[in-house]
Structures are given as C-alpha cells and as structure tokens.
Write an enzyme that holds these catalytic residues in place. Structure first.
Site, PDB file in Angstrom:
ATOM      1  CD  GLU A  49      -2.784   1.584   0.095  1.00 19.52           C
ATOM      2  OE1 GLU A  49      -3.234   0.633  -0.266  1.00 19.52           O
ATOM      3  OE2 GLU A  49      -2.754   2.826  -0.253  1.00 19.52           O
ATOM      4  CB  THR A  72      -6.057  -0.098  -3.995  1.00 20.13           C
ATOM      5  OG1 THR A  72      -5.578   0.642  -2.803  1.00 20.13           O
ATOM      6  CG2 THR A  72      -5.312  -1.357  -3.660  1.00 20.13           C
ATOM      7  CG  HIS A 119      -4.821   3.684   3.106  1.00 22.86           C
ATOM      8  ND1 HIS A 119      -5.435   4.860   3.329  1.00 22.86           N
ATOM      9  CD2 HIS A 119      -5.059   3.344   1.914  1.00 22.86           C
ATOM     10  CE1 HIS A 119      -6.291   5.205   2.271  1.00 22.86           C
ATOM     11  NE2 HIS A 119      -6.127   4.239   1.497  1.00 22.86           N
ATOM     12  CG  ASP A 166      -1.331   0.548  -3.904  1.00 25.00           C
ATOM     13  OD1 ASP A 166      -0.422   1.251  -3.395  1.00 25.00           O
ATOM     14  OD2 ASP A 166      -2.460   0.433  -2.955  1.00 25.00           O
ATOM     15  CG  HIS A 167      -2.028   4.037  -4.946  1.00 25.92           C
ATOM     16  ND1 HIS A 167      -1.958   5.004  -3.903  1.00 25.92           N
ATOM     17  CD2 HIS A 167      -2.791   3.076  -4.617  1.00 25.92           C
ATOM     18  CE1 HIS A 167      -2.881   4.392  -2.972  1.00 25.92           C
ATOM     19  NE2 HIS A 167      -3.477   3.407  -3.449  1.00 25.92           N
TER      20      HIS A 167
END
Ligand code: GP9
Ligand code: MN
Length: 628
Positions: free
Chosen positions: A252, A296, A411, A470-471
């Site tokens: 994440e 995500t 996150h 993921d990003h």
C-alpha cells in the site's frame, strides 16, 4: 426611510459567489498558472458561472420563488465547492460523476475524511448564509416579477458571457473540449461548475457506447496491438517460474523515493533494500504506477488485465460486470487456483463483484481474519498480524496458487501506534509526509516477518514472491515538505512524474541471477510478465504492456492523464523533458501542445493507446472477442 439603490439579489449573489470561488481556485486548489491570459480566465470564469447559475432565477414569476431558488442554488453550489476541496486535498484532483457512485468508499474513508476537513472550511458558506438572511428581509433587494423582455435579455447575457469564456478557453488551450482528459485544465479554463456539466455529458456518452457497440471496433484495436505492442519472441525468462505458486504483495502506497533512502541517518526500508541486493531478486527501479481515481483498485486492474483504468471514476465500480480476460482466469486453465487476501470489507472498491468478473476463485476478506482493537490501527488489521494470519490461508489453498495479499497499514493518514514505530517521524509542515516514514518502516518489517514465516514452510521454495507499490502515498499537496526531504528547491512537473515510480521486486527463490533493471516499465507490463514467467503463451491476447524481461519492448509508459515516460523523454504539463537529466527539451508555453515535436510521435501513440483501452472498457468489447 433612507433611499438605498436596490440591486437584484441574483447580481449580489453572483458577485459574492464569484469572489469566493476565485479565492478558492487561487489559494486553496493548487492550480498552475503559466501566463497572464490564464490568470485572466481563471479570474473571470467564477463570475461567469455564478451569473449563469443565479440569473436563471428571473424566470420564476413569484419573487418568493426567485428568492428560494437563489437560496438553495447557493447552498448546493457552495457544497459542491466544499466537496471538491476536501476531495482535492486527498487526491489533487476534482470529483467526477462516477466517483459520486463510489459513496460507499467515501463513507469507509472515515477517519481519513475528517483529517481533510479544516476548521476554516465553514467560511465557504458565508456568502450563502448572508444571501439566505438578506433574501428573507423585505426591503433590501428588488423583488419583482420580470417581464419577458428582461428574462430573455438576462438569459442572452448569460449565454454570451459563457460563450466568451469558452472562446477564451479554447484560444488559450486549443482542443480543450475534445482532449479534456486533464481535469485541472478544464477547471482552470471553464470553472468548476461547467467542468461538472462537461463531466456529466462525457459520462452519458460513455454509457451509450456499450449499447451501440457491436465488436467491429476490435479490428482496429487488434491491429494497433499487433503493430505497436505485441512482441513475438519469448524472453529468456519464459517459464522460469513454471508450476510455482505466485505470492503477490500489494504494498500500500509504497513509493520508490524511500527505497535505499534514509531518514535521520537510518534506512527507511532496510529489509526491502537487502532483498533488492539478494541474488534471487529482480528489482525494477524505473517502474511507474499508472493509476487514476480508482487508486488500489486501478492498480489491481492494470496488473490483472494489462489494460488502463479509466480517466474518470474507478473501473472496479463503473464496469464491474464487463467481460474480461484477466490473469486469474487464464491461469485457471493451467491448473492454478487464485485468491485475494485483504483484511478489509469486501465491498470496498466493489471488490466482491469485480473479483468475480476477473476470475478470482476466492476472496479472504475481513471475515477470514481475527480483528480486534489490539491488532488494528487506522484502516483496520495491522500488516504484521495480517501476514501472520494469512499463512494458514495460503497453506490451505490448492497448489499451485496465485495469491494476492493487499496490505493496509501504510495508508493515508499513516496512523501508527507508538509501540509499532521503529523510526521517528520526519519534521516538516506536512504531517502526512512526517508519518509516512514510520508507517513505511512498519510495512517493511511486516514483509520481513512474512518472508521469515514463509521460509519456515515449504511454500517459500515452491513460490515466486512479487512485491509492488500500488500507487503514490504522498500527493502533490505535500510538495513543499517533499522538496525539503529530497533536498530540492522545488518539485517540478518532471519531479512529479518521477515520484510516480513505485518499487517492483520479483523474487524467484533459487534463481541466482537477480539484478537491478533500469528499463522504463509500469503496471501495464505485469500481466504479460507473470504469464511469461509461468510459461503461458499470450499470442492471441489483448493487452497493452510487455514482458518486463523481453527485448524490443514498447518504448514508453503512458500515465493515465496522457503524460508519458519513454526511454528518452518525460512528457508532462505540455513540456518535453530529457528523461535522464530532467532538462527541458521543448516547452509548450501558450498555444497547445502541437509544437512539442520531439515528443509528438509518442504522444500520438499514447493517446491512441489510451483511447483503445477506454473503448474496450466502455464498449465492453471483450465480450465479442474470441481468445482461442
Ligand atoms: C482498501 C485499500 C486502500 O481496501 O485497498 O485503498 P486505496 O484508498 O489505497 O485505494
Ligand atoms: Mn492503495
């Protein structure tokens, strides 16, 4: 009684609303203004929009209805500004219609949303409250039924102003409306409200595309892929993981800038750094995330399908019932069993539905985990207990398997208890960036513990383990703090693109030839890579990426907003940069991007490619395609 000149309320409301919106554009959104024309357009468009909006009130015959219209319109419009602002603080982007239907996600954001609302945000409603109070008072404003002539005049004036605004916008940014995939351009040129109307029109157009599709569109797409994407030779890694389990770790919000980097003299990711140096690991240092608004879920979409997510909304929500031909489905034919492990609600990002469509056999969601206040933080189950509890699920799965584990602790807003902090937060004006470091370190330790657990079972030897960010986790909103950490004067658009790099590690126990690879690559490449590693042919498939180990790869990686990275260039903000040095090669100062020739050829390809991918999704075209 004193004689005061009385002005219609819709004029006052337009002026106040215009001033307010201008202040928000200028000082609360981070809108880039390159020249005085852009400043001028940004200044006039709030007033034009507000006038168009409030002037409609003259069409109501009863003055009391006019007042009511102005009151409610003002309130709703203020709320739209407010909602966009809160959204912008998290995503540096504006809301789209499909996004509104992701309401369940918005609600799940919970504590994250609260940190995005500032106490002074109530000021956004001040003009609305004033207008509300004034409109109830009798004398202040003209309150009459307008004659037909006046109604028509006011309407014509609105349309004229609007046309003027659009004309200026089109002059400043040619093809704004046809190419409008950059929402910031749209908002700065035509304003937030007109942007929303534009978005609604786009949305309806896209919806009708499915209804009218008949599969003929596939020919063009197929030949584009055959000519520009498909590589016919196999790479030397073809079959390198044949028959092995694939353990996929979705890390994440992990960005590459923390890899091999330090905070206060300490490594941020000591385990990942050592894993990168391991002889069994291939590490891709120029690997880019290509997600859009679906975060995500977009990264999952890219990974499983090698197609682009959408420029508006999350494809997991908007097109979850489409026909796909994703990795889990393809490998099922080779005897693979697939699952996702993620200790969050299965409805988040509409995963239940979408996982079914892309062919996952099982989803271990929050109900498959023991979650209590002691082992949770922020979004839910902490990564360490998550991995610990996941082992038994992996062991119970039929082999060979393809299992995706999605982490959660790192996150936004990167909450972490004192007891889980192994490094101190950073010190800057951004708490988000400050807290990012200890959270990343926690995830690094969690992955290390997972490796140790795996090694204590026979899973390790029989699996390949892939770790991918993921990003981005730190948006452009924190650029000031970011530039301080990276020791740069400022974060340029070039730097911004480079910050979109996320780590990709492919760990193949026993391989021995691992190395760091600098190829320009991205999430679009994962599906062909995994299939090639497993020794599965993709001759006839539809995809937009290439095997990461192949020679003669496509030379660029397209970002979802149309920017791209090629071997030579980085194209962003209308400017063509030298990829390696960051030097500006050609700049688009004013009149559209046509002039930027060095990048132009690739730009056209990127545009076509994104368009083809969008067409496949909007038209649900794979339902017409014969994969055999
Ligand atoms: C939620 C997790 C986070 O289940 O995947 O989603 P994100 O906000 O990063 O898209
Ligand atoms: Mn994520």
């Amino acid at each position: 009684m004193n004689e005061r000149p009385r002005i219609p309320l819709y004029i006052t409301a337009s002026l106040l609303f215009g001033i307010k919106t201008y202040i928000v554009y200028r000082f609360m959104f981070n809108i880039e203004l390159d020249n005085s024309m852009q400043e001028f357009i940004l200044f006039i468009n709030p007033f034009v929009s507000a006038f168009v909006m409030f002037a409609i009130s003259v069409w109501f015959n009863k003055p009391s209805r006019q007042m009511k219209y102005i009151r409610y319109t003002g309130f709703i419009a203020s709320f739209i500004v407010f909602a966009n602002l809160v959204f912008y603080r998290q995503f540096t982007d504006f809301i789209t219609i499909p996004q509104l239907f992701m309401g369940s996600n918005m609600a799940d954001l919970g504590s994250s949303i609260l940190t995005l609302i500032k106490p002074y945000d109530f000021l956004l409603f001040i003009d609305t409250v004033l207008i509300w109070v004034w409109s109830k008072r009798k004398e202040e404003f003209v309150k009459v039924s307008y004659q037909k002539r006046w109604k028509v005049f006011v309407l014509s004036l609105s349309l004229l102003l609007l046309a003027g605004n659009f004309l200026l916008a089109e002059m400043e940014r040619p093809q704004l409306f046809t190419r409008g995939f950059d929402r910031e351009y749209l908002v700065k040129n035509i304003g937030l409200f007109n942007y929303h109307i534009y978005d609604i029109v786009q949305h309806s157009k896209a919806e009708s595309q499915r209804v009218f599709a008949d599969g003929n569109e596939l020919n063009d797409i197929k030949s584009f892929i055959d000519d520009n994407v498909r590589i016919n030779e196999k790479s030397n890694m073809f079959g390198a993981a044949e028959g092995k389990n694939v353990i996929w770790i979705n890390a994440e919000s992990l960005q590459s800038f923390v890899i091999k980097n330090e905070l206060n003299g300490e490594e941020v990711t000591p385990f990942l750094n050592s894993l990168i140096e391991d002889e069994d690991t291939y590490y891709f240092e120029n690997f880019y995330e290509q997600t859009g608004q679906g975060k995500t879920s977009d990264s999952e979409f890219l990974v499983e399908n090698s197609m682009y997510p959408l420029s508006r909304g999350a494809v997991f929500f908007t097109h979850s019932t489409n026909e796909y031909h994703a990795t889990p489905e393809i490998i099922k034919d080779e005897g693979y069993n697939s699952a996702v492990l993620h200790a969050n609600s299965g409805s988040f990002w509409n995963r239940f539905q979408m996982y079914d469509s892309i062919g996952f056999d099982h989803f271990y969601d929050e109900n498959s985990y023991e979650i209590n206040p002691d082992n949770s933080v922020g979004w839910g189950l902490k990564d360490k207990p998550f991995f610990e509890q996941s082992i038994k699920h992996l062991q119970s799965m039929d082999k060979p398997f393809y299992a995706k584990l999605i982490t959660l602790t790192n996150h936004f807003p990167f909450e972490l208890g004192e007891e889980d902090r192994s490094i101190e937060p950073y010190h800057s004006n951004s708490n988000t960036l400050n807290n990012y470091f200890p959270a990343v370190r926690y995830m690094d330790e969690a992955i290390e513990e997972f490796f140790t657990l795996l090694e204590s079972t026979d899973l390790y030897e029989n699996s390949i383990i892939v770790i991918m960010g993921d990003h981005i986790g730190i948006s452009a909103n924190h650029n000031k703090a970011m530039s301080m950490y990276l020791d740069k004067e400022e974060i340029t658009p070039y730097d911004q693109v480079q910050l979109q790099r996320v780590p990709l590690l492919i760990h193949i126990p026993g391989d021995g030839n691992g190395k760091t690879i600098s190829t320009v690559s991205g999430q679009i490449d994962i599906k062909p890579t995994i299939l090639s590693l497993l020794g599965i042919d993709t001759k006839n498939d539809i995809y937009f990426g290439n095997d990461l180990f192949a020679k003669n790869r496509k030379s660029y990686i397209a970002l979802r907003n149309g920017d791209f990275i090629s071997n030579e260039f980085i194209f962003t903000a209308g400017t063509c940069y030298n990829r390696e040095t960051g030097e500006i090669i050609e700049e688009d100062t004013n009149k559209g991007i046509e002039k930027v020739s060095s990048c132009n050829e690739i730009r056209n390809n990127v545009e076509t490619e994104l368009q083809h991918s969008d067409d496949l999704i909007y038209g649900d075209l794979l339902r017409f395609y014969d994969f055999d």
